[in-house]
Design an enzyme around this catalytic site. Structure first.
Site, short mmCIF file in Angstrom:
data_model
loop_
_atom_site.label_atom_id
_atom_site.label_comp_id
_atom_site.label_asym_id
_atom_site.label_seq_id
_atom_site.Cartn_x
_atom_site.Cartn_y
_atom_site.Cartn_z
N ASP A 23 95.23 25.58 35.31
CA ASP A 23 95.96 25.77 36.13
C ASP A 23 95.75 27.47 36.69
O ASP A 23 96.00 28.42 36.01
CB ASP A 23 97.26 25.98 35.75
CG ASP A 23 98.25 26.28 37.02
OD1 ASP A 23 97.86 26.37 37.93
OD2 ASP A 23 99.59 26.67 36.65
N ASN A 25 97.06 28.98 39.55
CA ASN A 25 98.00 29.63 40.23
C ASN A 25 99.37 29.78 39.85
O ASN A 25 100.55 30.05 40.16
CB ASN A 25 98.04 29.31 41.71
CG ASN A 25 98.53 27.79 41.78
OD1 ASN A 25 98.54 27.24 40.78
ND2 ASN A 25 98.50 27.21 43.07
N ASP A 27 101.51 27.38 39.07
CA ASP A 27 102.41 26.22 39.30
C ASP A 27 102.74 25.37 38.25
O ASP A 27 103.43 24.30 38.34
CB ASP A 27 102.25 25.71 40.72
CG ASP A 27 100.91 24.83 40.77
OD1 ASP A 27 100.47 24.95 39.67
OD2 ASP A 27 100.57 24.31 41.86
N ASP A 31 94.33 22.65 38.61
CA ASP A 31 93.81 22.76 40.08
C ASP A 31 92.25 22.94 40.23
O ASP A 31 91.53 23.47 39.10
CB ASP A 31 94.65 23.57 40.87
CG ASP A 31 94.85 24.91 40.26
OD1 ASP A 31 93.64 25.73 39.95
OD2 ASP A 31 95.85 25.48 40.14
N ASP A 100 86.38 9.78 41.45
CA ASP A 100 86.99 8.66 40.92
C ASP A 100 87.64 7.94 42.03
O ASP A 100 88.47 8.41 42.89
CB ASP A 100 88.05 8.99 40.20
CG ASP A 100 88.70 8.08 39.19
OD1 ASP A 100 88.66 6.90 39.47
OD2 ASP A 100 89.06 8.34 37.82
N ASP A 201 87.79 2.60 40.02
CA ASP A 201 88.86 2.32 39.06
C ASP A 201 89.35 0.65 39.22
O ASP A 201 89.27 0.20 40.38
CB ASP A 201 90.18 3.02 39.72
CG ASP A 201 91.38 2.77 39.05
OD1 ASP A 201 91.47 3.77 38.03
OD2 ASP A 201 92.33 2.40 39.50
N GLU A 255 85.19 0.46 36.37
CA GLU A 255 86.29 0.22 35.03
C GLU A 255 86.78 -1.26 35.13
O GLU A 255 87.08 -1.91 36.15
CB GLU A 255 87.35 1.14 35.39
CG GLU A 255 88.33 1.19 34.16
CD GLU A 255 89.75 1.43 34.65
OE1 GLU A 255 90.68 1.69 33.85
OE2 GLU A 255 90.19 1.26 35.73
N HIS A 328 91.75 9.35 30.09
CA HIS A 328 93.19 9.90 30.38
C HIS A 328 94.01 8.60 30.22
O HIS A 328 95.24 8.73 30.27
CB HIS A 328 93.01 9.97 31.82
CG HIS A 328 92.88 9.24 33.00
ND1 HIS A 328 91.58 8.51 33.04
CD2 HIS A 328 93.53 8.50 33.71
CE1 HIS A 328 91.87 7.32 33.62
NE2 HIS A 328 92.82 7.22 34.35
N ASP A 329 93.72 7.45 29.88
CA ASP A 329 94.48 6.19 29.45
C ASP A 329 94.72 6.05 28.30
O ASP A 329 95.43 4.90 27.66
CB ASP A 329 93.96 5.07 30.20
CG ASP A 329 94.18 5.01 31.73
OD1 ASP A 329 94.86 5.83 32.26
OD2 ASP A 329 93.14 4.34 32.37
#
Ligand code: GLC
Ligand code: CA
Length: 560
Positions: A23, A25, A27, A31, A100, A201, A255, A328-329
């Site tokens: 990150d 910035n 928040d 990013d 992706d 995907d 995928e 990520h899954d």
């Protein structure tokens, strides 16, 4: 098969989940400028390509896998100028960028769906699956992967629309040629920008069976088995490749859940008309039980070997696959298949050795290279993963469970959030990921497990990944060699040969926390062996003869 050796076979691909990477910035959300700051890091590791999880416009129900605008960058991730800078800087370093592409479905906030929803007469109505249903009953019995019907009734027109995932992810009808034209335009728009390919995907779900028949729902099945690998998948994907990626020497990574080796062969190939490689799920579903999404099952090493062997042999000379344990899954492999307490370093490096020595392209997931582990989620409000939230809510609604507490341990083992906690850069607060409040909790172990501490140690998991990436670059037998499984029934040891012309490489992995006796099978004749890589769990790994392997020992040997 053509003689051409495309770049993506020799590459190592590194997946970035932008929300959790870095990150810039404060928040609390990772990013694109944050990624740009870490390019030295990626360069040193030696990767060849980045696969970037979605950064398009999205209401973020599924963290970007619900796209509302394919031609813009979501504000939280930066601007198109930031994206262009990322692409440029990666290319300057010789690193490719793979986007992706989520085109089995769009967000319900995409302009096509917003229009389609308004009236039966909408020119976009047939971009999706709208059906009248029987009274208030859905048109068929398909289940959403995350619980409940795969159909949502819409007040405005009184019809139902199909969504295999969340109701804010409406399935596109690929049999409609206008849909394909629009999707090809989107793909070409990104390719014209100079990106190097797509991860596609859920791409074997794009062709629904004619007439949308009821599924034979055995306990726990969602009906995905009738939807996957439908009649036109191969044809639609060939058209996609011909019209888009094939003209750009771009890679396509499909995928594909619910895939068999036989089906896989129809989709992949070395030419411009087929997918470059696919991602199958069998090896990461071995520990999944039937019934609820979090149901567990015991698995054995011989079962894993059987699955890996079947895919390795089944695609030999036929096609290519991506090799992975993490994304990520998936829960973190070191916690799932290794031992993230006593033998974290040993088991993480053992798993790495496997990823780099199978036939296929290694796909790493951020944090894997420093041995990141599954965190612990104590309460339901710490969970962010929509799949987990939905399935728990649904189980409570249908009285299958009384509350989260009841399934907490199972969910901790399985939830996709395991992979999504922030990248641990240092022992600074929040692991150095953000100065603000992170969107998802940081794993408590960040003080010990982080990039800085890994890089301070010559024997670290990170160093092992870096060395394996370099090793695979030097030995084409590791890329192209045939795979031959040894000792299929051994309960602790996973061992195999890779052979190319007269080169032979032997891989030996102890998948257990106990010592294991290893004998090179008599059929494998050799005079000498040379150690190409070892995960350092014994002082002198040079001899293979009569070896007792240490817990999670892993070695790569050249046989002479
Ligand atoms: C794929 C993605 C997953 C997403 C789903 C729906 O499996 O990897 O994260 O939730 O498709 O797009
Ligand atoms: Ca940010």
């Amino acid at each position: 098969m053509s003689e051409r050796t495309p770049w993506w076979k020799e590459a190592t691909i590194y997946q970035i989940y932008p929300r959790s990477f870095n990150d810039s910035n404060g928040d609390g959300v990772g990013d694109i400028p944050g990624i740009v700051k870490k390019l030295d890091y990626l360069d040193e590791l030696g990767i060849d390509a980045v696969w970037l999880s979605p950064v398009y416009g999205s209401p973020d129900v599924d963290n970007g896998y619900d796209v509302s605008n394919y031609r813009e960058i979501a504000e939280e991730y930066g601007t198109m100028a930031d994206f262009d800078r990322l692409l440029d800087r990666l290319h300057n370093r010789g690193i490719k960028l793979i986007m992706d592409l989520v085109i089995n479905h769009t967000s319900d906030e995409h302009e096509w769906f917003v229009d389609a929803r308004q009236s039966i007469e909408s020119e976009y109505r047939e971009y999706y699956f709208w059906r009248p249903g029987n009274d208030d009953m859905p048109p068929n019995n398909w289940r959403s992967l995350w619980g409940g019907s795969a159909w949502t009734h819409d007040e405005a027109t009184g019809e139902h629309y199909l969504h295999l995932f969340h109701e804010k992810q409406a399935d596109l009808d690929w049999d409609n040629p206008d849909v394909r034209e629009d999707l090809f335009d989107i793909a070409n728009w990104w390719l014209d920008k100079g990106i190097d390919g797509f991860r596609l995907d859920s791409i074997n779900l794009i062709s629904k069976p004619d007439g949308l028949p009821d599924a034979d729902l055995k306990e726990g099945l969602t009906g995905l088995n009738v939807v996957a690998n439908g009649p036109q998948v191969a044809e639609h994907l060939q058209e996609f490749c011909r019209r888009t990626t094939g003209k750009h020497d771009a890679v396509t990574i499909g995928e594909m859940p619910e895939l068999s080796v036989e089906e896989a062969r129809r989709y992949v190939g070395d030419d411009d008309e087929n997918l470059s490689m696919l991602l199958n799920f069998e090896h990461v579903e071995l520990d999944r039980g039937t019934g609820a999404r979090w149901a567990a099952r015991d698995w054995t090493l011989p079962e894993l070997k059987e699955v890996v062997n079947r895919w390795q042999r089944g695609l030999e000379g036929e096609g290519w696959q991506g090799i992975y344990f993490n994304n990520h899954d998936q829960p973190r492999a070191v916690s799932r298949l290794g031992d993230d307490e006593t033998y974290r370093r040993e088991s993480a490096t053992m798993l790495a050795t496997m990823i780099f020595t199978l036939r296929g392209t290694p796909l790493l997931y951020q944090g894997e290279e420093i041995g990141m582990t599954n965190p612990r989620f104590e309460s339901f409000d710490e969970i962010r993963d929509i799949a987990t939230i939905r399935s728990v809510e649904h189980a409570v609604e249908t009285s299958a469970i009384s509350d989260f507490e009841e399934v907490k341990d199972l969910i901790n083992a399985r939830t996709r959030d395991n992979a999504r906690t922030p990248m641990q850069w240092s022992d600074a607060s929040n692991g150095g990921f953000t100065n603000g409040d992170p969107w998802i909790k940081v794993n408590d172990d960040y003080k010990d497990v982080n990039v800085t501490s890994e890089r301070d140690h010559p024997n670290s998991i990170w160093a092992h990944y870096r060395d394996l990436i370099a090793l695979r670059d030097q030995h084409s037998v590791l890329v192209y060699g045939k795979f031959r499984l040894l000792l299929p029934d051994h309960p602790q040891i996973f061992s195999y040969l890779r052979t190319l012309d007269d080169e032979r490489i032997l891989v030996v992995l102890n998948f257990s926390a106990e010592t294991a006796t290893f004998r090179v099978p008599d059929a494998v004749e050799y005079e000498e062996s040379e150690v190409l890589s070892h995960n350092g769990v014994r002082d002198d790994p040079s001899s293979l003869a009569g070896t007792d392997l240490e817990p999670y020992e892993a070695g790569i040997y050249r046989l002479l």
